[in-house]
Design an enzyme around this catalytic site. Structure first.
Site, PDB file in Angstrom:
ATOM      1  N   ARG A  78      23.571  -7.938  -7.370  1.00  0.00           N
ATOM      2  CA  ARG A  78      24.919  -8.120  -7.917  1.00  0.00           C
ATOM      3  C   ARG A  78      25.049  -7.597  -9.344  1.00  0.00           C
ATOM      4  NH1 ARG A  78      24.065 -12.624  -4.650  1.00  0.00           N
ATOM      5  NH2 ARG A  78      23.328 -13.800  -6.425  1.00  0.00           N
ATOM      6  N   GLU A  84      10.593 -20.935  -7.972  1.00  0.00           N
ATOM      7  CA  GLU A  84      10.411 -22.365  -7.726  1.00  0.00           C
ATOM      8  C   GLU A  84       9.240 -22.596  -6.766  1.00  0.00           C
ATOM      9  OE1 GLU A  84      13.061 -26.239  -6.335  1.00  0.00           O
ATOM     10  OE2 GLU A  84      13.994 -24.262  -6.469  1.00  0.00           O
TER      11      GLU A  84
END
Length: 175
Positions: free
Chosen positions: A58, A95
């Site tokens: 993006r 994560e």
């Protein structure tokens, strides 16, 4: 026209508890897209920038028209294995596990001033990795630019701790 009002929130995507900030509603609106790009052009038109780097995917959507409007080159920073010529990469922690971003070895010359662009700053891991990658090439980050900042996730603070200037067109706090 407030940019923030044209950004859709999708609850529980990609997982339960996450409020996904979706810029596709901003981008599909011709006025929203124009205002977004124009605001960034106004901010950087007089800045000393050699290249505009966009983070996959993006970030490409804003970085390319911004580079065009500023008369600068556009540099894609991509996920591992997506660039066809010789690359240099940087691994970073997610994560759960690690990821890698890459850039062509001839994309940035030593000493060039680079504006880094992505759609959103959350935890800052990818943007920090991109900054380190540009630094490995000898480039100097002028600013890290985003449409959205999620300040509660600490990305802006993380980049600023490393001496980077950070700019975002809007913020979404909380959830």
């Amino acid at each position: 026209m407030p940019i923030k009002s044209r950004i859709r929130t999708v609850p529980h995507y990609p997982k339960q508890g996450v409020m996904f900030r979706d810029i596709t509603t901003l981008l599909k609106d011709p006025v929203g897209l124009r205002v977004t790009v124009d605001e960034l052009v106004r901010r950087y038109v007089d800045a000393s920038i050699d290249k505009v780097a966009g983070i996959e995917s993006r970030g490409f959507i804003l970085a390319a028209p911004l580079a065009y409007a500023l008369g600068k080159g556009f540099v894609p920073i991509r996920k591992k294995g997506k660039l066809p010529a010789e690359t240099i990469g940087h691994d970073y922690e997610l994560e759960y596990g690690t990821d890698r971003i890459e850039i062509h070895t001839d994309a940035i010359e030593k000493g060039e001033k680079v504006l880094l662009v992505d759609d959103l700053i959350a935890t800052g891991g990818t943007a920090e990795a991109a900054c380190k990658l540009i630094g490995k090439m000898g480039g100097r980050i002028i600013e890290c630019c985003f449409i959205i900042d999620l300040p509660d996730l600490g990305g802006r603070a993380r980049l600023e701790k490393h001496g980077h200037n950070v700019f975002a067109l809007c913020e979404f706090e909380g959830d």
